[in-house]
Design a protein around this motif. Structure first.
Motif, PDB file in Angstrom:
ATOM      1  N   GLU B 297      -1.102  -1.230 -12.033  1.00  0.00           N
ATOM      2  CA  GLU B 297      -2.393  -0.794 -12.567  1.00  0.00           C
ATOM      3  C   GLU B 297      -2.699   0.659 -12.202  1.00  0.00           C
ATOM      4  O   GLU B 297      -3.722   1.202 -12.585  1.00  0.00           O
ATOM      5  N   GLY B 298      -1.791   1.283 -11.417  1.00  0.00           N
ATOM      6  CA  GLY B 298      -1.965   2.689 -11.079  1.00  0.00           C
ATOM      7  C   GLY B 298      -2.757   2.929  -9.807  1.00  0.00           C
ATOM      8  O   GLY B 298      -3.214   4.033  -9.534  1.00  0.00           O
ATOM      9  N   GLU B 299      -2.913   1.888  -9.006  1.00  0.00           N
ATOM     10  CA  GLU B 299      -3.703   2.013  -7.772  1.00  0.00           C
ATOM     11  C   GLU B 299      -2.777   2.137  -6.558  1.00  0.00           C
ATOM     12  O   GLU B 299      -1.568   2.027  -6.680  1.00  0.00           O
ATOM     13  N   ARG B 300      -3.395   2.307  -5.379  1.00  0.00           N
ATOM     14  CA  ARG B 300      -2.631   2.175  -4.145  1.00  0.00           C
ATOM     15  C   ARG B 300      -2.141   0.726  -4.083  1.00  0.00           C
ATOM     16  O   ARG B 300      -2.897  -0.186  -4.377  1.00  0.00           O
ATOM     17  N   GLY B 301      -0.878   0.565  -3.674  1.00  0.00           N
ATOM     18  CA  GLY B 301      -0.302  -0.773  -3.704  1.00  0.00           C
ATOM     19  C   GLY B 301      -0.676  -1.606  -2.495  1.00  0.00           C
ATOM     20  O   GLY B 301       0.144  -1.873  -1.633  1.00  0.00           O
ATOM     21  N   GLN B 302      -1.931  -2.020  -2.420  1.00  0.00           N
ATOM     22  CA  GLN B 302      -2.341  -2.861  -1.302  1.00  0.00           C
ATOM     23  C   GLN B 302      -2.501  -4.303  -1.744  1.00  0.00           C
ATOM     24  O   GLN B 302      -3.054  -4.560  -2.814  1.00  0.00           O
ATOM     25  N   PRO B 303      -2.025  -5.234  -0.922  1.00  0.00           N
ATOM     26  CA  PRO B 303      -2.161  -6.645  -1.288  1.00  0.00           C
ATOM     27  C   PRO B 303      -3.629  -7.056  -1.247  1.00  0.00           C
ATOM     28  O   PRO B 303      -4.457  -6.388  -0.634  1.00  0.00           O
ATOM     29  N   ARG B 304      -3.917  -8.146  -1.912  1.00  0.00           N
ATOM     30  CA  ARG B 304      -5.263  -8.698  -1.821  1.00  0.00           C
ATOM     31  C   ARG B 304      -5.150 -10.172  -1.415  1.00  0.00           C
ATOM     32  O   ARG B 304      -4.059 -10.742  -1.375  1.00  0.00           O
ATOM     33  N   VAL B 305      -6.300 -10.737  -1.116  1.00  0.00           N
ATOM     34  CA  VAL B 305      -6.310 -12.118  -0.644  1.00  0.00           C
ATOM     35  C   VAL B 305      -5.899 -13.073  -1.762  1.00  0.00           C
ATOM     36  O   VAL B 305      -6.271 -12.891  -2.918  1.00  0.00           O
TER      37      VAL B 305
END
Ligand SMILES: Cc1cc2nc3c(=O)[nH]c(=O)nc-3n(C[C@H](O)[C@H](O)[C@H](O)COP(=O)(O)O)c2cc1C
Ligand code: SF4
Ligand code: SF4
Ligand code: FES
Ligand code: FES
Ligand code: FES
Lengths: 125, 601, 162
Positions: B297-305
């Protein structure tokens, strides 16, 4: 327009591709050896080789490998082609022009008859 | 299409290892020499994907005979052209030789390394030209897609995959059919299928080899999956470090569109599907599925819950299936040959095969695909050929930074998801690094922790700070300043981090430490109590010394030492000043008299 | 300094063309940054601000993304980039010693270009050629496998002269 829509279209491409892949695989009924030493090439062995492969494709002969070798020592009768099928003694044909090559594929490889007018040697080279 | 006139085909391996061993110059000589002898129109030179025997590279196999040439040089290539291709005589000196020096011309048929393998996901590697879609079709390519679209309903596809027992090859081993089923049941106006080609485990290259050597099998697997779940769009997320894989995928996608396997109305049916490539940017955590989607999606690649899981709410909030490269490459053969065939290979709970990248201290390094349930001993000794240099096997690391080390006592354990888990490691994506007596297990644990510290995305504190603290303690231990309390603290932290982290990276980060502590406790104790590194690897705990009895004073070591730590007169024993020495090991490498050794108190 | 301005504006034009070609697609920031790094060699702040404006996203987001991913570099690199594999297979075969030797021979810090601008040394994780470990990649294509620290000086020499 996409090339493939039906199973038949896919089969057709596979058949063509398989012929090519099979040339690489071992485990054939036998092989056709085209002498491709310098003298053989000079005498037109490349055209002969091409004719053999074309004829095999055309007639659907898939279980015989086409191999090239160096000079067989029969330089005066080049281009030479050896047909070595399992359980038969190897036959060497001489002066094999592209037209004769087609005959060899049709008669010998397909129908199992030796093309006697072209034979220059029988048995192990 | 007429078949090309080809008398011989030279398949040259253009996998990563062979390229690094000089494949390009070998290929160039093949082509030049073939031209010179006017053989270029009848002998075809084809670059293939990794053939698996990477330590023998550069490799070439000449068909129709199947003669296997190894360790080629430009000079060797010239000889092969002149002797083999022109005169029909295989060149013995470049053939593979067995342990007793016997020649094995058809290594691929004779050696245990090849014979013990069962190839499903890597079925076409080293056999076809990956840039030619027709060669893929010639090996039954796209027949599974045809079958799925024309003869099967999406539900039938899913139940076939379920019945096969296929589980995800990206690490966790989640049943693929079940994943597809859940996604199919989630109603939405749009769904996605993503191929995870981020391959982050540092020491693994299976996915890369499949993408480079057989890209169409992944595309076909994705198209079948898309049909099953009802997706119209797919993404392949590839690491930026794999430019060749990206290039081959682009070619393959182009060709698949041209032939009607991708695009509007695939194969004349109502199913439309297309694929886009997205390139990663060097963050290990992006291999985690939720981080990967953020990155697309073009964002920082941080995981989510999780939950919600991607199959419920994935890319741009739409139901999404994410599968690994190898998982997808297994799909077409299952559809074509049936789930029963697939389920007959492997063990009760782990069906089929697994591809491993065998590396480290093992004789035959490379890519191997073996049935699940093979023992580690078979894998390392029969296929891998054992440990080189007369050294002793110490451990094998699987699962990369999320996995652990298995010691010699467990070599007879079978390779499947459950037994590896019981040993405190995981199947992982398939990196398998063999270690010998020279490798220090504390140092290895530190190596992996260093990796997770670098790669933690920083979103949650236990992972970001906790791994750093663990790393610092390990650093302290390997510098000889650790205490017994530090060992206890390590254990506690490990427990805490694996329970309190948000995503798989943090949760599994302590595994390398826990497993080495479990099996190599003595080694940890030696570091803290005796200030000794038994493997003689930790720099602060070793010294390089010259044995005056053996040293002949050749001066070789003194000349190579980058910091001039070695002194001595010609033909007199030399000496190393431990204060100056940086423990680089260069001197030991050049001494031809075995006079230099490492000591740890 | 008219020429450099022209040069720069030409580079910006290339970037514009790429951005225009992607029109409308969602989530393209990372693709654009890849292209920008290809064009400019690295990602100086001006370029990042330019990208933010062009794509109409906050500058803070662009910086956030760039600093998150290792592949993006905000510092110039050496003419020859020396990538040294510190993946697991290379590490157990002594990749760390190769890395240290490069730093020592060149007198540089990791990721910093050497004084003459010729070299920069970058640690990387697995180049996918693990069986040739330890592996070094110089530039885009020159792979060197099975290295020992003592091979380092001659490698540097080769690129310094070549
Ligand atoms: C930190 C982390 C890194 C991961 N890296 C990868 C990877 O490089 N490749 C991959 O296929 N899966 C990776 N995974 C697993 C994915 O999250 C996901 O489970 C997988 O792609 C699902 O595909 P599968 O079911 O086909 O295995 C990673 C997971 C975590 C937690
Ligand atoms: S566990 Fe680590 S990598 Fe995962 S979200 Fe937390 S900080 Fe990020
Ligand atoms: S280990 Fe390295 S620094 Fe130490 S004496 Fe040997 S060459 Fe010199
Ligand atoms: S890269 Fe050539 S065999 Fe693996
Ligand atoms: S200088 Fe002492 S053995 Fe080489
Ligand atoms: S670990 Fe170095 S190339 Fe894979």
């Amino acid at each position: 327009m996409p090339k493939i829509k039906t199973l038949e279209d896919l089969m057709k491409i596979k058949e063509d591709a398989v012929k090519e892949l099979k040339l690489r695989e071992a485990g054939k009924r036998g092989k056709v050896i085209v002498a491709m030493g310098t003298c053989g090439i000079a005498a037109g062995a490349k055209e002969t080789l091409k004719a053999i492969v074309d004829a095999m494709n055309e007639l659907g002969v898939e279980d015989v490998a086409v191999v090239q070798s160096g000079c067989m020592g029969l330089c005066d009768v080049e281009p030479t082609v050896e047909v070595a099928l399992q359980g038969e003694e190897p036959i060497v044909y001489g002066h094999v022009t592209p037209e004769q090559a087609k005959r060899i594929v049709e008669k010998h490889l397909k129908n199992g008859e030796i093309v006697s007018d072209l034979v220059v040697k029988r048995g192990q080279v | 299409m007429p078949v090309a006139v080809v008398a011989n085909t030279v398949l040259i391996c253009a996998g990563g290892a062979c390229i690094s061993a000089g494949e390009k110059s070998v290929k160039q000589v093949f082509e030049e020499k073939l031209k010179e002898f006017a053989l270029d129109s009848v002998v075809r030179v084809v670059e293939t994907g990794c053939m698996g025997a990477c330590n023998l590279g550069p490799l070439a196999v000449i068909y129709p005979e199947g003669i296997f040439y190894q360790k080629l040089t430009p000079q060797a290539a010239e000889e092969v052209v002149v002797e083999h291709l022109l005169k029909g005589r295989p060149v013995e000196k470049y053939l593979y030789k067995g342990p007793a020096g016997e020649v094995k011309a058809k290594a691929q048929e004779e050696l245990p390394f090849f014979k013990r393998q069962v190839k499903i996901a890597t079925r076409n590697l080293g056999v076809i030209d990956p840039t030619d879609i027709e060669e893929y079709i010639g090996r039954d390519g796209y027949f599974a897609l045809m079958k799925a679209l024309k003869e099967m309903t999406p539900e039938q596809v899913i139940s076939e995959i379920k019945a096969s027992g296929l589980r995800g090859r990206g690490g966790a081993g989640f049943p693929t059919g079940l994943k597809w089923d859940i996604c199919r049941r989630n109603e939405a106006d749009q769904k996605f299928i993503i191929c995870n080609a981020d391959e982050g485990d540092p020491g693994a290259f299976m996915d890369r080899s499949i993408l480079e050597g057989d890209p169409h099998s992944v595309l076909e697997g994705m198209a079948i999956g898309a049909y099953a779940i009802g997706a119209s769009k797919g993404f392949i997320y590839v690491r930026a470090e794999y430019p060749l894989a990206i290039e081959r995928l682009n070619i393959a996608i182009e060709q698949a569109r041209e032939y009607g396997f991708l695009g509007e109305r695939v194969l004349g049916t109502d199913f439309s599907f297309d694929i886009e490539i997205r390139i990663g940017a060097g963050a290990f955590v992006c291999g985690e599925e939720t981080a990967l989607m953020a990155s697309i999606e073009g964002e920082r690649g941080q995981p989510r819950v999780k939950p919600p899981y991607p199959v419920e709410s994935g890319l741009w909030g739409k139901p999404t299936v994410i599968n690994n490269v190898e998982t997808l490459a297994n799909v077409p053969p299952i559809i074509l040959k049936g789930s029963e065939w697939f389920a007959s290979i492997g063990t009760e709970t782990s069906k089929g095969t697994k591809v491993f990248a065998l590396a480290g201290k093992v004789r035959n390094t490379g890519l191997v695909e073996v049935p699940m349930g093979i023992t580690l001993r078979e894998l390392i000794y029969e296929i891998g050929g054992g440990i080189p240099g007369g050294k002793r096997f110490k451990a094998v690391q699987t699962g990369g930074p999320s996995g652990g080390c298995i010691p010699a006592d467990y070599l007879d354990v079978t390779v499947d998801y459950e037994s590896l888990k019981e040993l405190g490691t995981i199947m992982g994506s398939g990196g398998m690094v063999v270690m010998d007596e020279d490798d220090c297990m504390v140092d290895v644990a530190k190596f992996f922790l260093g990796f997770t510290v670098d790669e933690s995305c920083g979103k949650c504190t236990p992972c970001r700070e906790g791994t750093k603290v663990m790393y610092d303690i390990l650093e302290k231990i390997t510098s000889g300043e650790g205490t017994r309390e530090d060992l206890e603290k390590l254990k506690e932290l490990a427990q805490f981090i694996s329970e309190a982290s948000l995503c798989g990276l943090g949760q599994t980060a302590p595994n390398p430490v826990l497993s080495t502590m479990k099996y190599f406790w003595d080694e940890y104790v030696a570091h803290v109590e005796e200030k000794r590194c038994p493997a003689k690897r930790c720099k602060a705990l070793i010294r390089y010394v010259i044995d005056p009895e053996r040293c002949v004073g050749c001066t070789a070591c003194a000349r190579v030492c980058p910091v001039n730590a070695i002194t001595g007169e010609v033909r007199k024993p030399h000496e190393i000043d431990p204060e100056i020495c940086t423990r680089c090991g260069s001197c030991m490498e050049v001494c031809r008299f075995d006079a230099i050794s490492k000591v740890s108190p | 300094m008219k020429t450099t301005v022209d040069l720069a504006s030409d580079l910006y034009k290339q970037l514009d063309e790429y951005i225009d070609s992607l029109k409308g697609k969602p989530g393209i920031l990372i693709n654009v940054l890849h292209r920008a790094q290809e064009i400019f060699g690295y990602l100086p702040d001006e370029v990042l601000e330019y990208v933010a404006e062009k794509l109409d996203v906050p500058v803070s987001k662009v910086f956030g993304v760039v600093t998150f991913y290792n592949f993006f570099s905000r510092k110039p690199k050496g003419k020859h980039q020396i990538k040294i594999c510190l993946g697991t297979a290379c590490y157990v075969k002594g990749g760390d010693k190769i890395f240290e030797r490069f730093l020592e021979e060149l007198g540089v810090e990791p990721e910093e270009p050497s004084k003459d601008g010729l070299f920069s040394v970058h640690p990387v994780r697995c180049l996918g050629a693990c069986s040739m470990a330890p592996v070094v990649l110089i530039g885009e294509k020159d792979f060197y496998g099975r290295l020992t620290p003592n091979d380092v000086p001659s490698l540097i020499k080769k690129y310094r002269e070549g």
